[in-house]
Design a protein around this motif. Structure first.
Motif, PDB file in Angstrom:
ATOM      1  N   SER A 288      65.105  54.670  52.018  1.00  0.00           N
ATOM      2  CA  SER A 288      64.580  53.556  52.833  1.00  0.00           C
ATOM      3  C   SER A 288      65.609  52.444  53.023  1.00  0.00           C
TER       4      SER A 288
ATOM      5  N   THR B 136      53.176  51.662  48.582  1.00  0.00           N
ATOM      6  CA  THR B 136      53.450  50.547  49.486  1.00  0.00           C
ATOM      7  C   THR B 136      52.894  50.817  50.876  1.00  0.00           C
TER       8      THR B 136
ATOM      9  N   ALA C  26      53.348  50.518  54.420  1.00  0.00           N
ATOM     10  CA  ALA C  26      54.541  50.276  55.241  1.00  0.00           C
ATOM     11  C   ALA C  26      54.725  51.406  56.245  1.00  0.00           C
TER      12      ALA C  26
ATOM     13  N   SER D  80      57.198  54.134  58.192  1.00  0.00           N
ATOM     14  CA  SER D  80      58.214  55.085  57.752  1.00  0.00           C
ATOM     15  C   SER D  80      57.684  56.011  56.663  1.00  0.00           C
ATOM     16  N   LEU D  81      58.562  56.873  56.195  1.00  0.00           N
ATOM     17  CA  LEU D  81      58.201  57.916  55.229  1.00  0.00           C
ATOM     18  C   LEU D  81      59.487  58.488  54.649  1.00  0.00           C
TER      19      LEU D  81
ATOM     20  N   GLU E 287      60.195  56.133  47.152  1.00  0.00           N
ATOM     21  CA  GLU E 287      58.957  55.453  46.807  1.00  0.00           C
ATOM     22  C   GLU E 287      57.808  55.972  47.679  1.00  0.00           C
ATOM     23  N   SER E 288      56.596  55.966  47.140  1.00  0.00           N
ATOM     24  CA  SER E 288      55.425  56.382  47.910  1.00  0.00           C
ATOM     25  C   SER E 288      55.080  55.305  48.937  1.00  0.00           C
ATOM     26  N   LEU E 289      54.888  55.735  50.178  1.00  0.00           N
ATOM     27  CA  LEU E 289      54.545  54.835  51.275  1.00  0.00           C
ATOM     28  C   LEU E 289      53.266  55.331  51.931  1.00  0.00           C
TER      29      LEU E 289
ATOM     30  N   CYS F 105      50.489  54.611  55.313  1.00  0.00           N
ATOM     31  CA  CYS F 105      50.322  53.905  56.578  1.00  0.00           C
ATOM     32  C   CYS F 105      48.999  54.283  57.229  1.00  0.00           C
TER      33      CYS F 105
ATOM     34  N   SER G  58      53.042  59.232  52.335  1.00  0.00           N
ATOM     35  CA  SER G  58      54.336  59.838  52.021  1.00  0.00           C
ATOM     36  C   SER G  58      54.486  59.785  50.509  1.00  0.00           C
TER      37      SER G  58
END
Length: 379
Positions: A201, A318, A320, A322-323, A327-329, A331, A359
């Protein structure tokens, strides 16, 4: 050389001038000419840069293609590929692909009379029935973003070849570590290098690989003429990210399988989309063309639960765009990544307001599970 070694030693392995183990960052815009018209292979960094060249050679080798190209973003790469077509041409696209791809076709290329038709590319009869005289390419994602539909790359590529049209595959979710579309018959492969290939990221990049020298020459002309190239520092970072993509993808994959199974058991979850689940309708098709299932899990939260409170209650994961980072994201596709797609179309394909896309990162999977449990408790 085995693939895991190729990730580290592929492309240009080190610097022949100094012996540096890593490709240097050639942070320069221009190059000295020994005499008029005589160069050492480089004249201006929009046209070619040694750091970018090393990345382009690397991704071409990893995907099994002839030439690779690095762009300032995934959408810059997609834009360059779509610039191969002319007014009156039509592209068939998967029906729940990335919203940015839809947006650039719908809002930008439509101004130049380049058309698109949205179809379910996983249904081969639909593909055949929609190839009319003006269709010049099929643009697919597999798995799709965000609903993890699977398209049989080999079969679609065979249909395309019979009709004399191109097959373009966005391979961002799988990376060449898990899936290599060119070896299955695709003509062009696209990556958002921002995602799993970069993996941290910390950069924005796009990559394109082609399997035909003539297409490669056209794409290089477009890249040089329009100028959306990746800079040397980001090229360096992306090469560094690719070196560890194998170990990271294995961890993403293992964590995602556990999370998908965990979500299936939660009373708050209505449906889970993940090709690694045995009950996924195209599980076997995916297994036949890919060696892993990736780190992307989408799921629908039941309507009696407040998905907004769920998202706001996460601590480790988080919220946020993107992917593909370590870190795990998470959306909300309907309002974030796929907001450019009209609501009626989102509803038709299943991108509902209570769908979320996760993600799965490489944290300890028990911490990811605990974070989800705590967030579910906030109804």
């Amino acid at each position: 050389m085995k693939f895991n070694s190729l990730l580290i030693h592929g492309g240009v392995d080190g610097d022949e001038f100094t012996g540096a183990v890593n490709i240097p960052i050639y942070q320069t815009s221009t190059y000295k000419q020994e005499t008029l018209g005589v160069t050492k292979g480089y004249e201006y960094s929009r046209t070619g840069n040694p750091t970018r060249d090393a990345l382009e050679k690397l991704i071409a080798q990893l995907e099994g293609g002839i030439r690779g190209f690095a762009f300032a973003s995934g959408l810059a790469g997609i834009t360059a590929v779509l610039t191969l077509f002319k007014a009156g041409d039509r592209v068939l696209i998967s029906d729940n692909l990335y919203g940015g791809t839809f947006r650039v076709l719908d809002k930008i290329f439509s101004n130049f009379d380049i058309k698109y038709s949205i179809i379910d590319t996983s249904e081969l009869e639909q593909v055949k029935d929609n190839i009319k005289e003006d269709v010049k390419a099929i643009f697919i994602e597999t798995p799709t973003n965000p609903l993890a539909d699977i398209t049989d790359i080999k079969k679609v590529s065979n249909i395309a070849k019979e009709k004399g049209i191109l097959t373009i595959v966005d391979n961002t979710f799988m990376t060449p570590y898990f899936q290599r579309p060119i070896t299955l018959g695709a003509d062009i492969v696209i990556h958002s290098g921002t995602k799993y290939l970069g993996g941290h990221s910390d950069l924005v990049a796009g990559l394109v690989v082609v399997n035909d020298e003539a297409i490669g020459e056209k794409l290089h002309f477009i890249q040089n003429s329009t100028g959306g190239v990746l800079g040397p520092f980001d090229s360096f970072l992306l090469i560094r990210g690719i070196k560890t993509v194998g170990v990271r993808m294995d961890r993403h994959n293992n964590n995602a399988i556990k999370i998908a199974l965990f979500l299936q058991k939660r009373e708050e979850v209505e449906k889970v989309y993940y090709p690694g689940l045995i009950d996924h309708p195209s599980h076997e098709v995916h297994k036949a063309q890919a060696s892993g299932f990736g780190g992307m899990v989408s799921f629908v939260i039941k309507k009696e639960y407040d998905y907004k409170k769920f998202l706001e209650s996460l601590k480790i994961i988080t919220l946020a765009e993107s992917l593909g980072g370590v870190e795990s994201l998470i959306c909300h596709p309907a309002s974030m990544t796929h907001a450019a797609i009209p609501k009626e179309l989102r509803d038709k394909v299943g991108i509902s307001d209570n769908l979320v896309r996760l993600s799965v990162g490489i944290e300890d999977v028990s911490d990811i599970e605990e974070d989800l449990i705590n967030a579910f408790n906030f109804k």
